[in-house]
Design a protein around this motif. Structure first.
Motif, mmCIF file in Angstrom:
data_model
loop_
_atom_site.group_PDB
_atom_site.id
_atom_site.type_symbol
_atom_site.label_atom_id
_atom_site.label_comp_id
_atom_site.label_asym_id
_atom_site.label_seq_id
_atom_site.Cartn_x
_atom_site.Cartn_y
_atom_site.Cartn_z
ATOM 1 N N LEU A 74 0.827 -1.214 0.000
ATOM 2 C CA LEU A 74 0.000 0.000 0.000
ATOM 3 C C LEU A 74 0.857 1.259 0.000
ATOM 4 C CD1 LEU A 74 -2.707 -1.054 2.634
ATOM 5 C CD2 LEU A 74 -3.079 -0.686 0.186
ATOM 6 N N SER A 75 1.937 1.222 0.766
ATOM 7 C CA SER A 75 2.823 2.393 0.844
ATOM 8 C C SER A 75 3.533 2.627 -0.482
ATOM 9 C CB SER A 75 3.847 2.197 1.970
ATOM 10 O OG SER A 75 3.205 2.000 3.206
ATOM 11 N N LEU A 76 4.002 1.549 -1.093
ATOM 12 C CA LEU A 76 4.677 1.668 -2.389
ATOM 13 C C LEU A 76 3.722 2.190 -3.455
ATOM 14 C CD1 LEU A 76 6.705 -1.660 -2.255
ATOM 15 C CD2 LEU A 76 7.701 0.633 -2.384
ATOM 16 N N SER A 77 2.501 1.701 -3.438
ATOM 17 C CA SER A 77 1.492 2.177 -4.389
ATOM 18 C C SER A 77 1.241 3.668 -4.212
ATOM 19 C CB SER A 77 0.195 1.393 -4.200
ATOM 20 O OG SER A 77 -0.800 1.849 -5.083
ATOM 21 N N SER A 78 1.278 4.122 -2.965
ATOM 22 C CA SER A 78 0.999 5.533 -2.676
ATOM 23 C C SER A 78 2.078 6.471 -3.196
ATOM 24 C CB SER A 78 0.835 5.729 -1.161
ATOM 25 O OG SER A 78 -0.268 4.999 -0.679
ATOM 26 N N ILE A 79 3.282 5.936 -3.422
ATOM 27 C CA ILE A 79 4.357 6.781 -3.965
ATOM 28 C C ILE A 79 4.636 6.447 -5.432
ATOM 29 C CG2 ILE A 79 5.436 7.163 -1.722
ATOM 30 C CD1 ILE A 79 7.534 5.061 -2.427
ATOM 31 N N GLY A 80 3.717 5.692 -6.041
ATOM 32 C CA GLY A 80 3.821 5.406 -7.482
ATOM 33 C C GLY A 80 4.699 4.236 -7.852
ATOM 34 N N GLU A 81 5.151 3.458 -6.870
ATOM 35 C CA GLU A 81 5.981 2.282 -7.145
ATOM 36 C C GLU A 81 5.068 1.071 -7.343
ATOM 37 O OE1 GLU A 81 9.252 1.894 -7.373
ATOM 38 O OE2 GLU A 81 10.073 3.797 -6.680
ATOM 39 N N TYR A 82 4.341 1.054 -8.482
ATOM 40 C CA TYR A 82 3.274 0.073 -8.666
ATOM 41 C C TYR A 82 3.794 -1.354 -8.857
ATOM 42 C CZ TYR A 82 0.660 4.381 -9.328
ATOM 43 O OH TYR A 82 0.116 5.625 -9.146
ATOM 44 N N LYS A 83 4.881 -1.514 -9.559
ATOM 45 C CA LYS A 83 5.422 -2.857 -9.776
ATOM 46 C C LYS A 83 5.871 -3.473 -8.460
ATOM 47 C CE LYS A 83 6.833 -6.412 -12.115
ATOM 48 N NZ LYS A 83 5.836 -7.349 -12.677
ATOM 49 N N ARG A 84 6.587 -2.688 -7.666
ATOM 50 C CA ARG A 84 7.041 -3.188 -6.366
ATOM 51 C C ARG A 84 5.846 -3.433 -5.438
ATOM 52 N NH1 ARG A 84 11.153 0.732 -3.762
ATOM 53 N NH2 ARG A 84 11.158 -0.924 -2.172
ATOM 54 N N ALA A 85 4.813 -2.598 -5.560
ATOM 55 C CA ALA A 85 3.610 -2.787 -4.741
ATOM 56 C C ALA A 85 2.950 -4.123 -5.075
ATOM 57 C CB ALA A 85 2.637 -1.637 -4.979
ATOM 58 N N GLU A 86 2.843 -4.407 -6.377
ATOM 59 C CA GLU A 86 2.265 -5.683 -6.803
ATOM 60 C C GLU A 86 3.077 -6.855 -6.248
ATOM 61 O OE1 GLU A 86 0.999 -7.979 -10.965
ATOM 62 O OE2 GLU A 86 2.551 -6.425 -10.976
ATOM 63 N N GLU A 87 4.380 -6.754 -6.332
ATOM 64 C CA GLU A 87 5.248 -7.831 -5.836
ATOM 65 C C GLU A 87 5.086 -8.022 -4.332
ATOM 66 O OE1 GLU A 87 9.081 -6.500 -7.024
ATOM 67 O OE2 GLU A 87 8.847 -7.126 -9.137
ATOM 68 N N SER A 88 4.904 -6.931 -3.623
ATOM 69 C CA SER A 88 4.760 -7.012 -2.173
ATOM 70 C C SER A 88 3.450 -7.689 -1.776
ATOM 71 C CB SER A 88 4.834 -5.611 -1.561
ATOM 72 O OG SER A 88 4.889 -5.683 -0.161
ATOM 73 N N HIS A 89 2.349 -7.314 -2.439
ATOM 74 C CA HIS A 89 1.069 -7.967 -2.160
ATOM 75 C C HIS A 89 1.145 -9.461 -2.486
ATOM 76 C CE1 HIS A 89 -0.979 -4.356 -1.070
ATOM 77 N NE2 HIS A 89 -0.942 -3.821 -2.280
ATOM 78 N N LYS A 90 1.787 -9.779 -3.585
ATOM 79 C CA LYS A 90 1.920 -11.193 -3.976
ATOM 80 C C LYS A 90 2.793 -11.957 -2.982
ATOM 81 C CE LYS A 90 1.068 -10.981 -8.958
ATOM 82 N NZ LYS A 90 1.629 -11.236 -10.312
ATOM 83 N N LYS A 91 3.779 -11.249 -2.422
ATOM 84 C CA LYS A 91 4.634 -11.890 -1.424
ATOM 85 C C LYS A 91 3.808 -12.256 -0.193
ATOM 86 C CE LYS A 91 8.871 -13.142 -0.393
ATOM 87 N NZ LYS A 91 9.640 -14.095 -1.208
ATOM 88 N N ALA A 92 2.902 -11.377 0.209
ATOM 89 C CA ALA A 92 2.026 -11.681 1.347
ATOM 90 C C ALA A 92 1.196 -12.917 1.063
ATOM 91 C CB ALA A 92 1.119 -10.490 1.636
ATOM 92 N N LEU A 93 0.741 -13.051 -0.195
ATOM 93 C CA LEU A 93 -0.087 -14.192 -0.570
ATOM 94 C C LEU A 93 0.706 -15.490 -0.677
ATOM 95 C CD1 LEU A 93 -2.317 -12.370 -3.188
ATOM 96 C CD2 LEU A 93 -3.040 -13.252 -0.958
ATOM 97 N N GLU A 94 2.010 -15.386 -0.845
ATOM 98 C CA GLU A 94 2.841 -16.587 -0.815
ATOM 99 C C GLU A 94 2.804 -17.242 0.556
ATOM 100 O OE1 GLU A 94 6.841 -16.005 -2.077
ATOM 101 O OE2 GLU A 94 6.283 -15.083 -3.995
ATOM 102 N N PHE A 95 2.701 -16.410 1.576
ATOM 103 C CA PHE A 95 2.669 -16.936 2.942
ATOM 104 C C PHE A 95 1.269 -17.368 3.348
ATOM 105 C CE2 PHE A 95 6.343 -14.015 2.912
ATOM 106 C CZ PHE A 95 7.331 -14.928 3.216
ATOM 107 N N ASP A 96 0.256 -16.743 2.756
ATOM 108 C CA ASP A 96 -1.130 -17.113 3.058
ATOM 109 C C ASP A 96 -1.983 -16.812 1.837
ATOM 110 O OD1 ASP A 96 -3.654 -17.562 3.984
ATOM 111 O OD2 ASP A 96 -3.559 -16.170 5.676
ATOM 112 N N HIS A 97 -2.252 -17.860 1.055
ATOM 113 C CA HIS A 97 -2.981 -17.659 -0.197
ATOM 114 C C HIS A 97 -4.405 -17.165 0.039
ATOM 115 C CE1 HIS A 97 -3.742 -18.217 -4.482
ATOM 116 N NE2 HIS A 97 -4.902 -18.770 -4.154
ATOM 117 N N ASP A 98 -4.948 -17.402 1.227
ATOM 118 C CA ASP A 98 -6.319 -16.996 1.537
ATOM 119 C C ASP A 98 -6.380 -15.681 2.316
ATOM 120 O OD1 ASP A 98 -7.426 -19.290 0.328
ATOM 121 O OD2 ASP A 98 -6.966 -20.473 2.116
ATOM 122 N N PHE A 99 -5.293 -14.923 2.304
ATOM 123 C CA PHE A 99 -5.233 -13.651 3.032
ATOM 124 C C PHE A 99 -6.062 -12.615 2.265
ATOM 125 C CE2 PHE A 99 -2.213 -10.097 4.645
ATOM 126 C CZ PHE A 99 -3.100 -9.802 5.670
#
Length: 270
Positions: A216-241
């Motif tokens: 969310l923080s990365l998205s707020s500063i326009g770092e959309y690719k890194r934001a996507e990777e970060s959200h996906k990283k969270a889902l690696e640990f919990d796919h149902d998050f």
């Protein structure tokens, strides 16, 4: 002591034995080692412990339960799973009894403040943490917990000040970095949030909440690719998050990527 006061003798003995083993290997804490050594035979022979008698004549050592990110809805539910209201009230009453002997006993103030925080009595919790800090300004735990309580009340500036102070005592604490990162995000200091949360996930690689707020923080500063990777990283640990899925979907909508937004759900494996 808290377990014993609640009548949970087996739990009390189990914890005391663990503490004795640890203290035996860390003999710098000789006072606690001697007290534990005295408590175990009493409990095993009498089935009870006289909390008023201590070989040193000082208040009993207080074990304070951990409270992580109490400002967050998800993590605030965790204490509810561990403790019911009656048990928390008993702990609070027990800490109050220790404080009658010494009103400025920092560990007991932190313990009672924590019990108040579990009960969402945040003003009372802050008062206890503040008194503990006034008594012992080096009590890093009190700074951290007051920061968490202030964050839960929406006092972002105060929370950041306290958590920053707490980091002076625990500079590598993923817990504190996580909390301060979330507060910085809500305070709209996105650069500071990215810094805190990036450091947090380096220390605690499985922290899905930190990854989501980092996204969310990365998205707020326009770092959309890194934001996507970060959200996906969270889902690696919990796919149902679901929180991560929600924010990932919102990211795709913001980027006008309808196809990805429609596919962003727990049923998707992409």
């Amino acid at each position: 002591h808290a377990y014993s006061a609640l009548g949970r003798k087996d739990d009390a003995v189990f914890v005391w034995k663990q503490g004795y083993d640890v203290a035996l290997n860390q003999t710098a804490d000789l006072k606690q080692l001697l007290e534990l050594k005295e408590l175990l035979p009493k409990e095993n022979t009498n089935g009870n412990v006289n909390h008023e008698e201590h070989s040193t004549g000082s208040p009993a050592p207080v074990s304070v339960p951990e409270v992580h990110n109490i400002s967050e809805t998800e993590t605030a539910k965790d204490p509810d799973k561990l403790k019911d209201n009656s048990e928390v009230s008993s702990e609070c009453n027990y800490m109050s009894g220790i404080l009658k002997e010494d009103p400025n006993y920092p560990e007991a103030l932190i313990g009672r403040g924590t019990a108040y925080a579990f009960q969402r009595e945040l003003d009372a919790a802050i008062a206890d943490f503040t008194k503990a800090i006034d008594t012992n300004p080096s009590a890093g735990e009190a700074w951290k917990r007051r920061g968490q309580a202030r964050a839960a009340l929406g006092d972002s500036a105060g929370a950041i000040d306290d958590l920053t102070k707490a980091l002076e005592f625990e500079p590598d604490s993923a817990d504190i970095l996580h909390e301060r990162g979330i507060v910085n995000f809500k305070f709209k200091d996105f650069g500071a949030a990215v810094k805190d949360l990036s450091t947090c996930v380096k220390i605690d690689r499985g922290n899905k909440s930190a990854y989501t707020y980092l996204g969310l923080s990365l998205s707020s500063i326009g770092e959309y690719k890194r934001a996507e990777e970060s959200h996906k990283k969270a889902l690696e640990f919990d796919h149902d998050f679901l929180e991560a899925w929600t924010h990932l979907t919102q990211l795709y909508q913001d980027l006008a990527n309808t196809a990805k937004a429609l596919n962003a759900s727990p049923n998707s494996r992409n």
